[in-house]
Design a protein around this motif. Structure first.
Motif, mmCIF file in Angstrom:
data_model
loop_
_atom_site.group_PDB
_atom_site.id
_atom_site.type_symbol
_atom_site.label_atom_id
_atom_site.label_comp_id
_atom_site.label_asym_id
_atom_site.label_seq_id
_atom_site.Cartn_x
_atom_site.Cartn_y
_atom_site.Cartn_z
ATOM 1 N N ARG A 2 0.953 -1.329 0.017
ATOM 2 C CA ARG A 2 -0.022 -0.002 -0.094
ATOM 3 C C ARG A 2 0.764 1.192 -0.005
ATOM 4 N N VAL A 3 2.015 1.205 -0.316
ATOM 5 C CA VAL A 3 3.016 2.497 -0.726
ATOM 6 C C VAL A 3 3.202 2.408 -2.168
ATOM 7 N N CYS A 4 3.609 3.710 -2.423
ATOM 8 C CA CYS A 4 3.939 3.997 -3.906
ATOM 9 C C CYS A 4 4.655 5.258 -3.560
ATOM 10 N N VAL A 5 6.024 5.378 -4.732
ATOM 11 C CA VAL A 5 6.858 6.517 -4.644
ATOM 12 C C VAL A 5 6.902 7.025 -6.058
ATOM 13 N N ASP A 6 6.690 8.149 -6.273
ATOM 14 C CA ASP A 6 6.922 8.568 -7.610
ATOM 15 C C ASP A 6 7.827 9.872 -7.869
ATOM 16 N N GLY A 7 8.417 9.922 -8.777
ATOM 17 C CA GLY A 7 9.458 11.161 -8.929
ATOM 18 C C GLY A 7 9.142 11.844 -10.128
ATOM 19 N N TYR A 8 8.565 13.027 -9.655
ATOM 20 C CA TYR A 8 8.511 14.106 -10.610
ATOM 21 C C TYR A 8 9.421 15.401 -10.272
ATOM 22 N N ILE A 28 9.354 14.535 -5.152
ATOM 23 C CA ILE A 28 8.977 13.239 -4.618
ATOM 24 C C ILE A 28 7.779 13.193 -4.006
ATOM 25 N N LEU A 29 6.909 12.367 -4.552
ATOM 26 C CA LEU A 29 5.615 12.145 -3.834
ATOM 27 C C LEU A 29 5.252 10.665 -3.356
ATOM 28 N N VAL A 30 5.176 10.523 -2.220
ATOM 29 C CA VAL A 30 4.973 9.278 -1.538
ATOM 30 C C VAL A 30 3.396 9.123 -1.248
ATOM 31 N N THR A 31 2.810 7.975 -1.655
ATOM 32 C CA THR A 31 1.480 7.861 -1.691
ATOM 33 C C THR A 31 1.253 6.566 -0.710
ATOM 34 N N LEU A 32 0.581 7.020 0.526
ATOM 35 C CA LEU A 32 0.291 5.710 1.387
ATOM 36 C C LEU A 32 -1.348 5.373 1.285
ATOM 37 N N PHE A 33 -1.489 4.306 1.087
ATOM 38 C CA PHE A 33 -3.004 3.945 0.953
ATOM 39 C C PHE A 33 -3.513 3.381 2.207
ATOM 40 N N GLU A 34 -2.731 3.200 3.170
ATOM 41 C CA GLU A 34 -3.255 2.542 4.472
ATOM 42 C C GLU A 34 -2.196 3.120 5.454
ATOM 43 N N GLY A 59 5.955 4.037 11.483
ATOM 44 C CA GLY A 59 7.081 4.594 10.836
ATOM 45 C C GLY A 59 7.072 5.345 9.759
ATOM 46 N N GLU A 60 5.697 6.111 9.220
ATOM 47 C CA GLU A 60 5.632 6.709 8.150
ATOM 48 C C GLU A 60 6.821 7.929 7.958
ATOM 49 N N ASP A 61 6.913 8.686 9.274
ATOM 50 C CA ASP A 61 7.766 9.718 9.421
ATOM 51 C C ASP A 61 9.155 9.461 9.264
ATOM 52 N N VAL A 62 9.723 8.034 9.558
ATOM 53 C CA VAL A 62 10.943 7.486 9.460
ATOM 54 C C VAL A 62 10.938 7.110 7.823
ATOM 55 N N LEU A 63 10.140 6.709 7.170
ATOM 56 C CA LEU A 63 10.097 6.328 5.743
ATOM 57 C C LEU A 63 10.639 7.722 5.021
ATOM 58 N N ALA A 64 9.781 8.817 5.178
ATOM 59 C CA ALA A 64 9.816 10.111 4.745
ATOM 60 C C ALA A 64 11.300 10.719 4.902
ATOM 61 N N SER A 78 14.281 18.500 -4.597
ATOM 62 C CA SER A 78 14.517 19.669 -3.560
ATOM 63 C C SER A 78 13.055 19.616 -2.774
ATOM 64 N N GLY A 79 12.199 18.865 -2.866
ATOM 65 C CA GLY A 79 11.158 18.620 -1.938
ATOM 66 C C GLY A 79 10.405 17.071 -1.970
ATOM 67 N N LEU A 80 9.823 16.836 -0.877
ATOM 68 C CA LEU A 80 9.239 15.620 -0.699
ATOM 69 C C LEU A 80 7.888 15.661 0.027
ATOM 70 N N ALA A 81 7.046 15.261 -0.775
ATOM 71 C CA ALA A 81 5.497 15.298 -0.309
ATOM 72 C C ALA A 81 4.897 13.977 0.141
ATOM 73 N N VAL A 82 4.082 13.929 0.866
ATOM 74 C CA VAL A 82 3.418 12.677 1.420
ATOM 75 C C VAL A 82 1.973 12.942 1.241
#
Length: 316
Positions: A42-48, A52-58, A62-67, A80-84
């Protein structure tokens, strides 16, 4: 939670793309939803790039650790930036958690760029269907090289990425159909952003099935893309509507036409899709199933996005 398997996959993708001329092309860096990575479904990571966009479907522990660990990993590659985005929360909010917010994020495809909307659940560009865009690009270039004057029908056009790719490849005329006027406006803006001429590119708000008689005379179409939603409440249901649309479609096609038919439903197999197509009209024949985008591995091919090249030949 140990995020190292996910981080290894992202690191490998970034290192592989670094030396190529399209290193900044947008791509999925980690695809958990294909059930190929146990524990990360339930995790995806996209590079634009540079976002960086991290999508969590549930919710994950440790989500903060992943980011934090992802941010440390991607910085050397110029991000230059990471969004969740937490899709499990109401309205699926996107929050910038590391680095600086990218004010105008873009999806990049070679020289083409597509403005994204990180404040919405759907950012406006589908990475998984890239093999379909590449197929259309080849089809358009081949027809242009042959000197053919042709029309392209783009049904369920959304933000019109197919139309942008087709016009950039030389398509002389495109009709984009979508029920949503807002996404069609974004589609027009996508053409303008890429400085593509809008002559003979139309953006028409119609129901692809119920309003067929209101656009079918705009043909005949030598190329067509049909990429419907699996379920659009009150408008389109794969089970009950796809066959009806394919039965109507030959009325606006050229005597010979090439189509990209798409089915994005894990619940429907490729065999089901092929049978649906063959039953709709005797003029349809499936040429091939396009390969999956390698950035979207799936443990079950029948559950994955299905993109079929279909040739239509009028029989009567």
């Amino acid at each position: 939670m140990n995020w190292e398997p996910l981080l290894q996959e992202v690191r490998s993708k970034l290192e592989q793309s670094r030396p190529t001329e399209n290193a900044l092309d947008s791509r999925r860096l980690f695809h958990g939803r294909g059930n190929s990575y146990p524990g990360f479904e339930r995790v995806c990571v996209d590079g634009y790039h540079p976002a960086i966009l991290v999508t969590l479907f549930e919710a994950y522990e440790g989500e903060d650790v992943l980011a934090q660990q992802l941010w440390a990993l991607v910085q050397p590659f110029g991000y230059s930036g990471l969004a969740v985005q937490r899709r499990y929360q109401p309205r699926a909010p996107i929050q910038w958690e590391w680095g600086e917010p990218v004010e105008a994020p873009l999806a990049r495809r070679g020289p083409l760029k597509f403005p994204l909307t990180f404040e919405r659940q759907n950012v406006g560009f589908f990475l998984d269907i890239e093999p379909g865009r590449a197929w259309l690009e080849r089809q358009v270039r081949a027809l242009v090289e042959q000197g053919e004057d042709f029309k392209l029908l783009n049904l369920f056009a959304f933000t019109c990425a197919f139309s942008v790719v087709a016009r950039a490849a030389g398509a002389p005329e495109v009709l984009n159909i979508d029920l949503n006027k807002g996404v069609l406006k974004r589609g027009q803006a996508n053409h303008q952003y890429n400085r593509l001429p809008l002559k003979a590119i139309r953006f028409v708000a119609r129901d692809a099935l119920r309003d067929f008689k209101r656009y079918d005379r705009s043909g005949p179409f030598r190329l067509a893309v049909v990429d419907p939603p699996t379920r659009q409440r009150g408008a389109f249901e794969v089970d009950s509507n796809y066959a009806k649309l394919l039965e109507k479609l030959p009325a606006c096609l050229a005597g010979e036409a090439d189509l990209l038919l798409v089915l994005n439903s894990p619940a429907h197999s490729e065999a089901y899709f092929r049978e649906l197509i063959s039953a709709a009209d005797p003029g349809y024949s499936v040429v091939e199933r396009l390969p999956q985008n390698p950035d979207f591995p799936d443990s079950d091919p029948d559950a994955a996005l299905k993109m079929l090249h279909v040739r239509f030949t009028r029989t009567v």
